[in-house]
Design a protein around this motif. Structure first.
Motif, PDB file in Angstrom:
ATOM      1  N   GLN A  23      23.482  18.153  22.449  1.00 29.92           N
ATOM      2  CA  GLN A  23      23.636  18.824  21.424  1.00 29.92           C
ATOM      3  C   GLN A  23      23.120  17.255  20.036  1.00 29.92           C
ATOM      4  O   GLN A  23      21.990  17.529  19.510  1.00 29.92           O
ATOM      5  CB  GLN A  23      25.171  18.335  20.914  1.00 29.92           C
ATOM      6  CG  GLN A  23      26.287  19.510  20.912  1.00 29.92           C
ATOM      7  CD  GLN A  23      27.255  20.095  21.168  1.00 29.92           C
ATOM      8  OE1 GLN A  23      27.525  18.736  20.629  1.00 29.92           O
ATOM      9  NE2 GLN A  23      28.104  21.204  21.523  1.00 29.92           N
ATOM     10  N   HIS A  24      23.059  16.234  20.913  1.00 31.19           N
ATOM     11  CA  HIS A  24      22.982  15.320  20.049  1.00 31.19           C
ATOM     12  C   HIS A  24      20.944  15.101  19.849  1.00 31.19           C
ATOM     13  O   HIS A  24      20.765  15.230  18.769  1.00 31.19           O
ATOM     14  CB  HIS A  24      23.452  14.047  20.674  1.00 31.19           C
ATOM     15  CG  HIS A  24      22.732  12.530  20.071  1.00 31.19           C
ATOM     16  ND1 HIS A  24      22.938  12.124  19.033  1.00 31.19           N
ATOM     17  CD2 HIS A  24      21.000  11.592  20.708  1.00 31.19           C
ATOM     18  CE1 HIS A  24      21.696  10.697  18.204  1.00 31.19           C
ATOM     19  NE2 HIS A  24      21.424  10.745  19.102  1.00 31.19           N
TER      20      HIS A  24
ATOM     21  N   THR B  44      19.287  17.111  20.842  1.00 27.28           N
ATOM     22  CA  THR B  44      18.653  18.694  20.479  1.00 27.28           C
ATOM     23  C   THR B  44      19.023  19.020  18.564  1.00 27.28           C
ATOM     24  O   THR B  44      17.616  19.562  17.934  1.00 27.28           O
ATOM     25  CB  THR B  44      19.417  20.018  20.941  1.00 27.28           C
ATOM     26  OG1 THR B  44      19.540  20.133  22.089  1.00 27.28           O
ATOM     27  CG2 THR B  44      18.922  21.335  19.781  1.00 27.28           C
ATOM     28  N   ARG B  45      20.290  18.561  18.026  1.00 28.12           N
ATOM     29  CA  ARG B  45      20.155  18.182  16.462  1.00 28.12           C
ATOM     30  C   ARG B  45      18.773  16.914  16.014  1.00 28.12           C
ATOM     31  O   ARG B  45      18.603  17.414  15.066  1.00 28.12           O
ATOM     32  CB  ARG B  45      21.579  17.793  16.450  1.00 28.12           C
ATOM     33  CG  ARG B  45      21.641  17.917  15.255  1.00 28.12           C
ATOM     34  CD  ARG B  45      22.975  16.839  14.404  1.00 28.12           C
ATOM     35  NE  ARG B  45      24.313  17.486  15.696  1.00 28.12           N
ATOM     36  CZ  ARG B  45      25.339  16.725  16.105  1.00 28.12           C
ATOM     37  NH1 ARG B  45      25.007  15.662  17.049  1.00 28.12           N
ATOM     38  NH2 ARG B  45      25.968  17.420  17.186  1.00 28.12           N
ATOM     39  N   LYS B  46      18.837  15.963  16.646  1.00 31.02           N
ATOM     40  CA  LYS B  46      17.990  14.935  16.777  1.00 31.02           C
ATOM     41  C   LYS B  46      16.361  15.619  15.708  1.00 31.02           C
ATOM     42  O   LYS B  46      15.584  15.379  15.017  1.00 31.02           O
ATOM     43  CB  LYS B  46      17.549  14.379  17.083  1.00 31.02           C
ATOM     44  CG  LYS B  46      18.786  13.080  17.494  1.00 31.02           C
ATOM     45  CD  LYS B  46      18.745  12.039  15.886  1.00 31.02           C
ATOM     46  CE  LYS B  46      19.396  11.150  15.754  1.00 31.02           C
ATOM     47  NZ  LYS B  46      19.690  10.380  14.332  1.00 31.02           N
TER      48      LYS B  46
ATOM     49  N   LEU C 174      15.984  19.015  15.447  1.00 28.97           N
ATOM     50  CA  LEU C 174      16.032  19.777  13.991  1.00 28.97           C
ATOM     51  C   LEU C 174      16.006  19.279  13.311  1.00 28.97           C
ATOM     52  O   LEU C 174      15.679  19.283  11.962  1.00 28.97           O
ATOM     53  CB  LEU C 174      17.242  20.633  14.300  1.00 28.97           C
ATOM     54  CG  LEU C 174      16.845  21.504  15.432  1.00 28.97           C
ATOM     55  CD1 LEU C 174      18.730  22.428  16.375  1.00 28.97           C
ATOM     56  CD2 LEU C 174      16.122  23.017  14.916  1.00 28.97           C
ATOM     57  N   GLU C 175      16.292  18.111  12.849  1.00 31.24           N
ATOM     58  CA  GLU C 175      16.729  17.757  11.176  1.00 31.24           C
ATOM     59  C   GLU C 175      15.581  16.494  11.230  1.00 31.24           C
ATOM     60  O   GLU C 175      15.098  16.855   9.887  1.00 31.24           O
ATOM     61  CB  GLU C 175      17.621  16.059  11.498  1.00 31.24           C
ATOM     62  CG  GLU C 175      19.419  16.671  11.671  1.00 31.24           C
ATOM     63  CD  GLU C 175      20.132  15.737  12.215  1.00 31.24           C
ATOM     64  OE1 GLU C 175      21.408  16.264  12.161  1.00 31.24           O
ATOM     65  OE2 GLU C 175      19.874  13.872  12.874  1.00 31.24           O
TER      66      GLU C 175
ATOM     67  N   ALA D 284      19.423  25.199  19.904  1.00 30.76           N
ATOM     68  CA  ALA D 284      20.575  24.928  19.411  1.00 30.76           C
ATOM     69  C   ALA D 284      22.034  26.024  19.920  1.00 30.76           C
ATOM     70  O   ALA D 284      23.150  25.613  19.797  1.00 30.76           O
ATOM     71  CB  ALA D 284      20.969  24.977  17.955  1.00 30.76           C
TER      72      ALA D 284
ATOM     73  N   VAL E  31      24.398  23.462  18.513  1.00 30.83           N
ATOM     74  CA  VAL E  31      24.542  22.805  17.661  1.00 30.83           C
ATOM     75  C   VAL E  31      24.642  23.312  16.623  1.00 30.83           C
ATOM     76  O   VAL E  31      24.390  23.954  15.681  1.00 30.83           O
ATOM     77  CB  VAL E  31      23.171  22.104  17.766  1.00 30.83           C
ATOM     78  CG1 VAL E  31      23.042  21.377  16.504  1.00 30.83           C
ATOM     79  CG2 VAL E  31      23.146  21.504  19.071  1.00 30.83           C
ATOM     80  N   GLU E  32      25.470  22.676  15.460  1.00 25.78           N
ATOM     81  CA  GLU E  32      26.001  23.458  14.114  1.00 25.78           C
ATOM     82  C   GLU E  32      24.338  23.296  13.042  1.00 25.78           C
ATOM     83  O   GLU E  32      23.773  22.579  13.489  1.00 25.78           O
ATOM     84  CB  GLU E  32      26.865  22.850  12.731  1.00 25.78           C
ATOM     85  CG  GLU E  32      27.233  22.865  11.859  1.00 25.78           C
ATOM     86  CD  GLU E  32      27.413  24.633  11.795  1.00 25.78           C
ATOM     87  OE1 GLU E  32      27.021  25.092  10.987  1.00 25.78           O
ATOM     88  OE2 GLU E  32      28.736  24.655  12.216  1.00 25.78           O
ATOM     89  N   THR E  33      23.783  24.741  12.523  1.00 24.11           N
ATOM     90  CA  THR E  33      22.836  24.518  11.999  1.00 24.11           C
ATOM     91  C   THR E  33      22.286  24.684  10.682  1.00 24.11           C
ATOM     92  O   THR E  33      21.514  25.336   9.666  1.00 24.11           O
ATOM     93  CB  THR E  33      21.933  25.670  12.202  1.00 24.11           C
ATOM     94  OG1 THR E  33      22.071  27.307  12.637  1.00 24.11           O
ATOM     95  CG2 THR E  33      21.343  25.147  14.256  1.00 24.11           C
TER      96      THR E  33
ATOM     97  N   MET F  72      20.867  22.942   8.225  1.00 27.39           N
ATOM     98  CA  MET F  72      19.085  22.801   8.215  1.00 27.39           C
ATOM     99  C   MET F  72      19.025  24.185   7.387  1.00 27.39           C
ATOM    100  O   MET F  72      18.049  24.709   8.416  1.00 27.39           O
ATOM    101  CB  MET F  72      19.093  23.138   9.984  1.00 27.39           C
ATOM    102  CG  MET F  72      19.258  21.521  10.149  1.00 27.39           C
ATOM    103  SD  MET F  72      19.550  21.880  12.038  1.00 27.39           S
ATOM    104  CE  MET F  72      20.023  20.532  12.104  1.00 27.39           C
TER     105      MET F  72
END
Ligand SMILES: N[C@@H](CCC(=O)N[C@@H](CS)C(=O)NCC(=O)O)C(=O)O
Length: 220
Positions: A134-135, A137-139, A141-142, A177, A182-184, A187
């Protein structure tokens, strides 16, 4: 010319190639390599791709093309229409940069061989392994969100109003995600562009759950 694409329904690197082929109107016969069953490590496939990863693209009897972004570059050079890179060098660099945030930074950290290593060698339990997935994947996307929300080159798509390599990579990362919950909601630009992508048949038809080798239990 005959093209054979070794891939897997769930593979995001294969997704990139599938979308690019469809956007360019190029036919390739897809052969499924079941990554969840370890088929990538079989001798047959190892002879095609010694790194034991998908995708690999075979064109006639030439050596396999490997690495999804290289395959996209090859398709762009051999089938220039519709262009998937902007005309100007600076625009091309921006698009490639956005694409590589996913393809070189985010995605390599979440592939099956990394997950297996974290579990088997590093002895991470499932919750810790999921936090890793998750970490990273999120990084990615952020980072995409920050670029896309602040740069004026962003249009209907990542760069202007037509899809590019960056959108292909973005769409795959949004599927990641989904895989890892992973919460989107933080984004909005990424998700707006993802929705635009999915309105295009090439992006939609290529998606993981629409592939013939996807498990029927997930597709119905
Ligand atoms: N950088 C490579 C990544 C290839 C890759 O890691 N593919 C994954 C599926 S998306 C794979 O085959 N993994 C097999 C494994 O990790 O064992 C590309 O873009 O083609």
């Amino acid at each position: 010319m005959t093209m054979k694409l070794y891939g897997f329904w769930r593979s995001l690197a294969t997704y990139r190639v599938r979308v690019a082929l469809a956007l360019k109107g190029v036919e390739a016969h897809e052969v499924s390599v079941n990554l969840l069953k370890g088929m990538q490590h079989g001798d047959d496939y190892k002879a095609v791709n010694p790194q034991c990863v998908v995708p690999s693209l075979l064109i006639d009897d030439g050596p396999p093309l490997v690495q999804s972004m290289t395959i996209l570059e090859y398709l762009e050079e051999t089938h220039p229409q519709p262009p998937l890179l902007p005309r100007d060098p600076r625009g091309r660099a921006r698009v490639r940069g956005l694409a590589l945030i996913v393809a070189c930074e985010g995605h390599p950290l979440i592939v099956p061989r990394i997950r297996t290593y974290l579990e088997g060698e590093m002895r991470l339990d499932e919750p810790a392994r999921n936090r890793w997935l998750q970490h990273w994947t999120r990084k990615a996307l952020e980072a995409l969100e920050t670029h896309l929300a602040h740069e004026r080159e962003t249009g209907r798509f990542c760069h202007g109003d037509a899809p590019t390599f960056a959108d292909i990579c973005l769409a795959g990362q949004v599927f990641a995600a989904g895989y890892f919950n992973v919460e989107t909601t933080a984004m909005p630009t990424v998700m707006r562009i993802f929705d635009e992508c999915m309105k295009i048949d090439a992006f939609d038809r290529a998606q993981p759950l629409k592939q013939p080798d996807a498990p029927k239990s997930l597709t119905h």
